[in-house]
Design an enzyme around this catalytic site. Structure first.
Site, short mmCIF file in Angstrom:
data_model
loop_
_atom_site.label_atom_id
_atom_site.label_comp_id
_atom_site.label_asym_id
_atom_site.label_seq_id
_atom_site.Cartn_x
_atom_site.Cartn_y
_atom_site.Cartn_z
N GLY A 1 0.81 -1.23 0.00
CA GLY A 1 0.00 0.00 0.00
C GLY A 1 0.84 1.27 0.00
O GLY A 1 0.40 2.31 0.49
N SER B 1 1.47 3.37 -2.19
CA SER B 1 0.96 4.53 -2.93
C SER B 1 -0.28 5.14 -2.26
O SER B 1 -0.82 6.13 -2.74
CB SER B 1 0.59 4.09 -4.36
OG SER B 1 -0.36 3.05 -4.30
N GLY C 1 0.58 4.59 3.38
CA GLY C 1 1.86 4.16 2.83
C GLY C 1 2.77 5.32 2.45
O GLY C 1 3.97 5.31 2.76
N SER D 1 -8.70 -1.65 11.38
CA SER D 1 -9.52 -0.44 11.30
C SER D 1 -10.51 -0.48 12.46
O SER D 1 -10.91 -1.56 12.93
CB SER D 1 -10.27 -0.45 9.97
OG SER D 1 -11.47 0.26 10.09
N SER D 2 -10.96 0.69 12.90
CA SER D 2 -11.89 0.71 14.03
C SER D 2 -13.27 0.14 13.65
O SER D 2 -14.12 -0.09 14.51
CB SER D 2 -12.02 2.12 14.62
OG SER D 2 -12.39 3.02 13.62
N CYS D 3 -13.47 -0.11 12.33
CA CYS D 3 -14.69 -0.81 11.90
C CYS D 3 -14.74 -2.23 12.47
O CYS D 3 -15.79 -2.88 12.44
CB CYS D 3 -14.76 -0.94 10.38
SG CYS D 3 -14.71 0.60 9.56
N TYR E 1 -16.04 -5.35 4.79
CA TYR E 1 -14.70 -4.77 5.03
C TYR E 1 -14.22 -5.14 6.44
O TYR E 1 -13.08 -5.58 6.63
CB TYR E 1 -14.84 -3.26 4.87
CG TYR E 1 -13.64 -2.42 5.20
CD1 TYR E 1 -12.56 -2.34 4.34
CD2 TYR E 1 -13.60 -1.66 6.38
CE1 TYR E 1 -11.47 -1.53 4.63
CE2 TYR E 1 -12.53 -0.85 6.67
CZ TYR E 1 -11.47 -0.78 5.79
OH TYR E 1 -10.40 0.02 6.09
N LYS F 1 -11.01 -7.43 7.91
CA LYS F 1 -10.03 -6.87 8.84
C LYS F 1 -9.91 -7.74 10.09
O LYS F 1 -8.82 -7.98 10.60
CB LYS F 1 -10.45 -5.45 9.24
CG LYS F 1 -10.34 -4.46 8.10
CD LYS F 1 -8.90 -4.07 7.93
CE LYS F 1 -8.65 -3.19 6.77
NZ LYS F 1 -7.24 -2.98 6.50
N CYS G 1 -7.52 4.88 14.49
CA CYS G 1 -8.79 5.59 14.41
C CYS G 1 -8.90 6.19 13.01
O CYS G 1 -8.06 5.90 12.14
CB CYS G 1 -8.85 6.68 15.49
SG CYS G 1 -7.64 7.99 15.26
N ASN G 2 -9.87 7.04 12.76
CA ASN G 2 -9.96 7.69 11.45
C ASN G 2 -8.73 8.55 11.22
O ASN G 2 -8.15 9.08 12.17
CB ASN G 2 -11.18 8.61 11.40
CG ASN G 2 -12.47 7.85 11.51
OD1 ASN G 2 -12.65 6.83 10.85
ND2 ASN G 2 -13.36 8.31 12.38
N LEU G 3 -8.37 8.70 9.95
CA LEU G 3 -7.15 9.45 9.62
C LEU G 3 -7.47 10.59 8.67
O LEU G 3 -8.45 10.55 7.93
CB LEU G 3 -6.16 8.51 8.92
CG LEU G 3 -5.80 7.23 9.67
CD1 LEU G 3 -5.06 6.28 8.76
CD2 LEU G 3 -4.97 7.55 10.91
N HIS H 1 -13.26 11.36 2.81
CA HIS H 1 -13.76 11.18 4.17
C HIS H 1 -14.06 12.56 4.77
O HIS H 1 -13.89 13.58 4.12
CB HIS H 1 -12.73 10.42 5.02
CG HIS H 1 -12.56 9.00 4.62
ND1 HIS H 1 -11.38 8.31 4.73
CD2 HIS H 1 -13.44 8.13 4.07
CE1 HIS H 1 -11.54 7.09 4.28
NE2 HIS H 1 -12.78 6.94 3.88
N TRP I 1 -24.42 18.49 7.63
CA TRP I 1 -25.47 17.46 7.74
C TRP I 1 -25.70 17.14 9.21
O TRP I 1 -24.74 16.89 9.95
CB TRP I 1 -25.04 16.18 6.99
CG TRP I 1 -25.30 16.25 5.52
CD1 TRP I 1 -25.42 17.38 4.77
CD2 TRP I 1 -25.46 15.14 4.63
NE1 TRP I 1 -25.65 17.05 3.47
CE2 TRP I 1 -25.68 15.68 3.35
CE3 TRP I 1 -25.45 13.76 4.79
CZ2 TRP I 1 -25.89 14.87 2.22
CZ3 TRP I 1 -25.64 12.95 3.68
CH2 TRP I 1 -25.87 13.52 2.41
N ARG J 1 -16.27 12.45 16.61
CA ARG J 1 -15.36 11.62 15.82
C ARG J 1 -13.92 11.87 16.25
O ARG J 1 -13.56 12.98 16.63
CB ARG J 1 -15.47 11.96 14.32
CG ARG J 1 -16.81 11.59 13.69
CD ARG J 1 -16.99 10.09 13.53
NE ARG J 1 -18.26 9.75 12.90
CZ ARG J 1 -19.40 9.53 13.56
NH1 ARG J 1 -19.43 9.61 14.88
NH2 ARG J 1 -20.51 9.24 12.91
#
Ligand SMILES: NC(=O)c1ccc[n+]([C@@H]2O[C@H](COP(=O)([O-])OP(=O)(O)OC[C@H]3O[C@@H](n4cnc5c(N)ncnc54)[C@H](OP(=O)(O)O)[C@@H]3O)[C@@H](O)[C@H]2O)c1
Length: 310
Positions: free
Chosen positions: A7, A9, A13, A103-105, A132, A136, A161-163, A176, A199, A206
């Site tokens: 990863g 690219s 990564g 991933s936090s998912c 997904y 993971k 976490c989210n990036l 995102h 929204w 988050r």
């Protein structure tokens, strides 16, 4: 160390490659055109030939809710294939260390915040990205099984976490939250708009880490691999409301209009914050504040959009 990075690219990564600490190691990071990780034979052959000291697995089919809902088969199968191929190829080549990115998912959608690592596999997953998340979880468990069953092999998983940050995707079709906010507020400034729509009520919380900080912790883990728990969250230890992300972005971008809320629009989960207890015990803390991270990301966005115009 000889480091094999998948990863290379992607957003994660590229930040790993560009980190100052990367220069101390021998990096091999083939792109997906040179090595398709869903191709089992090619992945086994590449890792056997390279014989790395460590594999950092940062490749994945990554996308937002819409993309996941539209193609659960692709998100499950591609991520599962990549994970299985990379981990099993590393095992076959006797690679002593693998650092896998989860991933936090992976957490059950009803799990209490802050999300502790032991909560993985204790409940139903979020339906919108279940495929997904299953991939993971399976790859992370495979890392664990290999570590337990093969002497001398230690395969571990980080759950970021989210990036957001440099090399993020700013295209509104795939972006995102943070890059989407940056683009929206930037366009409002350019067009002289007095309002920007959010929204929902903007109160959902988050957690976002600057991608440069994730790269730093990845190198810290590579260099102090034995101290890393087999499963470890990587977060900033706090979250912000969606409204706070918009306000911080407006300050960085220099737009002083008003935010209006469309409460008829969906907002998603109320909160998603990972526990950083293990990370703190490991002895690492992120250093980029939200303001600094947004400023660097905005600078990157301006450079990318300027380049696209040329
Ligand atoms: N972004 C986030 O907020 C976030 C948060 C938590 C965890 N993560 C995890 O971090 C990892 C990297 O995410 P990212 O944000 O850097 O994603 P990204 O920017 O979409 O990059 C994905 C990378 O995977 C490569 N890839 C995809 N399919 C491949 C294949 N069949 N063979 C070889 N390489 C392939 C891509 O190569 P090409 O560009 O050549 O297709 C690209 O380099 C993923 O495992 C993701 O789950 C990301």
């Amino acid at each position: 160390m000889k480091v094999f990075l998948t990863g290379g690219s992607g957003m994660v990564g590229r930040n790993v490659i560009e980190a100052a600490r990367a220069a101390q190691h021998d990096m091999i990071a083939p792109g997906s055109r040179d090595l398709d990780l869903t191709d089992r034979a090619a992945t086994f052959a590449a890792i056997a030939e390279i014989q790395p000291d460590i594999v950092i697995h940062a490749a994945g089919r990554v996308g937002g809710i819409q993309a996941n809902i539209a193609n659960p088969v692709g998100f499950l199968v591609d991520n599962l294939d990549m994970g299985m191929n990379v981990v099993l190829a590393a095992r076959a080549a006797n690679v002593p260390r693998v650092l896998n990115l989860g991933s936090s998912c992976m957490y059950p959608h009803a799990a209490p915040n802050p999300l502790k690592e032991e909560l993985v596999l204790t409940g139903a997953l979020e339906p919108t990205n279940e495929g997904y998340a299953l991939a993971k979880v399976a790859t992370s468990r495979l890392c664990d099984y290999v570590s337990r069953s093969e002497q001398g092999l230690s395969y571990k998983t980080l759950i970021p976490c989210n990036l957001y940050g440099l090399h993020d995707k700013f295209d509104p079709n795939v972006s995102h939250l943070v890059p989407a906010i940056i683009r929206k507020v930037h366009e409002a400034k350019q067009n002289g708009d007095g309002t920007v729509e959010i929204w929902g009520d903007g109160l959902a919380r988050r957690e976002f880490m600057f991608s440069g900080d994730l790269a730093d912790v990845i190198w810290e883990c590579v260099e102090r691999f034995d101290d890393v728990p087999s499963l470890m969250n990587v977060g900033i230890g706090r979250d912000y409301t969606i409204n706070e992300y918009y306000q911080a972005a407006a300050e960085v971008i220099g737009w002083s209009g008003e935010f209006v809320h469309d409460v008829t629009k969906p907002v998603g989960m109320k909160q998603k914050l990972v526990s950083n207890e293990r990370l703190t015990s490991f002895g690492w803390t992120p250093e980029t504040s939200l303001k600094d991270g947004l400023a660097k990301t905005y600078e990157h966005f301006l450079a990318v959009t300027k380049q696209q115009r040329v």
